[in-house]
Design a protein around this motif. Structure first.
Motif, PDB file in Angstrom:
ATOM      1  N   ASP A   1     -37.855  33.607  21.707  1.00 45.79           N
ATOM      2  CA  ASP A   1     -39.136  33.066  22.185  1.00 45.79           C
ATOM      3  C   ASP A   1     -40.099  34.140  22.690  1.00 45.79           C
ATOM      4  O   ASP A   1     -41.306  33.955  22.656  1.00 45.79           O
ATOM      5  CB  ASP A   1     -38.882  32.063  23.325  1.00 45.79           C
TER       6      ASP A   1
ATOM      7  N   PRO B   1     -43.094  31.914  18.313  1.00 47.79           N
ATOM      8  CA  PRO B   1     -42.334  30.735  17.883  1.00 47.79           C
ATOM      9  C   PRO B   1     -42.850  29.430  18.485  1.00 47.79           C
ATOM     10  O   PRO B   1     -42.788  28.384  17.845  1.00 47.79           O
ATOM     11  CB  PRO B   1     -40.917  31.044  18.368  1.00 47.79           C
TER      12      PRO B   1
ATOM     13  N   ARG C   1     -40.398  26.779  12.092  1.00 50.46           N
ATOM     14  CA  ARG C   1     -39.355  27.451  12.886  1.00 50.46           C
ATOM     15  C   ARG C   1     -38.077  27.612  12.063  1.00 50.46           C
ATOM     16  O   ARG C   1     -37.406  28.636  12.126  1.00 50.46           O
ATOM     17  CB  ARG C   1     -39.067  26.656  14.166  1.00 50.46           C
TER      18      ARG C   1
END
Lengths: 299, 259
Positions: free
Chosen positions: B111, B156, B164
């Motif tokens: 992330d 992301p 994703r």
């Protein structure tokens, strides 16, 4: 107790032996029974008291620490990630540490003045505050703030990565997550806290200077000459050395709690919370040991 | 138009003579008292696309996690690319892992990094690190394979579910794996995106010459991608065959997956 453990270990070994010697591997039902008996034997060895759990936790933390020392000297060295973490832990903590340090210096001076004035020793105020801040209050308070900010951050970040399988993703790509996530963070925490403590001490003395001048008129030169004369080598060195251990403890506890978290999103909160609690506790324990060692060496 | 199952069946027949990529013999795995894999026996040949079906909790994901080394097996033999994993030391296991790609159900994206950062990460950790030019080329190639060339600088959190999954696939492909493991690649996606991901799996299979194992509950995905389907029940292989064979199985329980 030893006999009990020995008997159970023997039981597990016997089950393993029987399992290996089983002539028909395809007989899944038979194997299920064997596995069930083996599991029962293992379950019996599981800790059932708080004391057992405590010692197991201590053993796991020890293994985690040993793994850190094993990995830290093995290539590959994650220099960039260590520098990045140092920046995030050190530079990003400066404002918080500065504000806290300044307030401590200021408040300590204001609170101490009446007592010293009552004893007719008001002129000792800068020296007394300086010794208090540099020897004890600066390192401990900064370490506690560091535990709250950085320790909880590490715990929550690694636990979150665990929940979202990012650590597993590193493993499957052939990256050693322990080295990339744990070693770098513990190193950064160990190296940054001493620098933050030195910075907090300096800002604290500045706060003390402001406090002295709220009800008096002390020149900058007189204030700092008094401080320098009151401090010696034995005040500075132990105070700085112990902060490396504080930083190591904060990094280690944060990483251990985060890296080994479970229970999904609930585990993220638990990891952050317990990282702060145990890191703070470790700071006090290390401080107590450091004071004892310093006293022994000085006497 | 040739239906995929016919094409895949022919391919499967041709591959039977091919080299064995994964071999599992009497593999068992338990978590505490819960034994998930009881007796898994399977052989997967190079170039095959094997779909593993089964009810939730039957050990499908655990099976592929054992293959990639995220879980250790309790008992039995697991041979991957000719190497018995129980005999491998940690460094050798890490090297073997680099030959296995794993697409996580959640994507497991980093992330804190951009799309590009996610792709650079495994490349930078190679023993022989590629040059910046080589890295740029590999990243562009992987992104174009999954149709994400325009998202290079996004994070992301800015991507949709399908994107994703594609990014997760691109991050895996960038290391040019020999074996691809997909853990429920179409879960949580709409039917159109699911079909796109299924086609992407076939495209990867063809372009990268990989062997694929796909865990899924999505029968359409299984129909499109599989040249062999293995049904798992109670931690053991209960049925095996092509999509058409299992669809016409005499076993009502097996047929129930396809209804």
């Amino acid at each position: 107790m030893e006999k009990r453990i020995s008997n159970k270990s023997q039981e597990i070994q016997n089950l393993n032996k029987k399992d290996v010697e089983s002539p028909n591997h395809a007989d899944a039902n038979k194997k299920d029974k064997i596995v069930e008996r083996r599991q029962t034997a293992r379950e019996a060895d599981k800790p059932d008291t708080t004391l057992d759990k405590f010692f197991i936790e201590v053993a796991l933390v020890t293994l985690f620490t040993l793994r850190f020392f094993k990995e830290v000297f093995r290539p590959r060295f994650e220099v960039n990630e260590t520098l990045k973490q140092s920046f995030l832990m050190g530079y990003a903590s400066l404002p918080l540490v500065a504000i806290t340090g300044f307030i401590i210096g200021l408040v300590l001076t204001i609170q101490t003045r009446p007592t010293l004035a009552g004893l007719g020793a008001e002129s000792w105020l800068p020296a007394m505050v300086a010794v208090s801040i540099i020897r004890e209050i600066g390192p401990v308070i900064t370490a506690l703030i560091f535990a709250g900010k950085v320790g909880s951050g590490i715990g929550a970040e690694l636990a979150s990565m665990n929940v979202t399988q990012q650590i597993d993703a590193m493993k499957v790509s052939g990256t050693n997550p322990f080295k990339f996530l744990v070693v770098t963070r513990i190193l950064a925490a160990t190296l940054m806290l001493p620098l933050l403590v030195i910075f907090a001490d300096m800002v604290g003395l500045l706060g003390s200077f402001v406090g002295c001048n709220l009800e008096g008129n002390v020149s900058t030169q007189l204030f700092f000459v008094q401080i320098i004369e009151s401090l010696d080598f034995e005040d500075l060195v132990p105070a700085v050395i112990k902060t490396f251990f504080f930083g190591f403890a904060v990094g280690l506890v944060g990483c251990y709690k985060g890296y080994n978290s479970d229970k999904g999103t609930e585990g993220v909160g638990q990891a952050a919370n317990s990282a702060v609690v145990f890191a703070s506790l470790m700071v006090f324990v290390i401080d107590m040991i450091a004071v004892q060692i310093t006293s022994m060496l000085q006497s | 138009m040739v239906t995929p199952e016919i094409t895949n069946q022919n391919k499967s027949d041709a591959l039977k003579e091919g080299s064995v990529v994964i071999e599992m013999k009497h593999v068992r795995k338990s978590f505490g008292k819960n034994y998930v894999l009881r007796d898994i026996n399977l052989v997967i040949h190079k170039g095959e696309s094997v779909v593993i079906l089964g009810k939730s909790g039957t050990g499908k994901s655990v099976l592929i996690k054992c293959i990639v080394g995220l879980n250790d097996i309790d008992d039995g033999t697991l041979i991957i690319l000719g190497q018995d994993i129980s005999e491998l030391k940690r460094d050798a296991r890490n090297e073997l892992r680099k030959k296995i790609g794993f697409l996580f159900q959640s994507g497991a994206l980093y992330d804190s990094m951009t799309v590009r950062g996610n792709l650079e990460f495994p490349l930078k950790r190679q023993a022989k690190r590629p040059s910046q030019t080589e890295m740029d080329h590999l990243i562009q190639e992987a992104l174009s394979q999954v149709g994400l060339s325009a998202a290079e600088n996004q994070t992301p959190s800015e991507l949709s579910g399908g994107m994703r999954k594609r990014l997760g696939l691109a991050r895996t492909l960038i290391l040019k794996p020999e074996i691809m493991l997909y853990d429920e690649p179409t879960t949580g996606l709409d039917p159109i995106t699911s079909k796109e991901i299924s086609k992407l799996i076939l495209k990867v299979q063809k372009n990268y010459d990989t062997t694929s194992i796909i865990i899924t509950h999505d029968i359409e995905c299984a129909r499109l991608t599989a040249n062999r389907i293995i049904v798992i029940q109670h931690g053991a292989c209960a049925a095996e065959g092509s999509y058409t064979e299992l669809l016409n199985s005499k076993n009502a329980w097996v047929r129930s997956f396809f209804e």
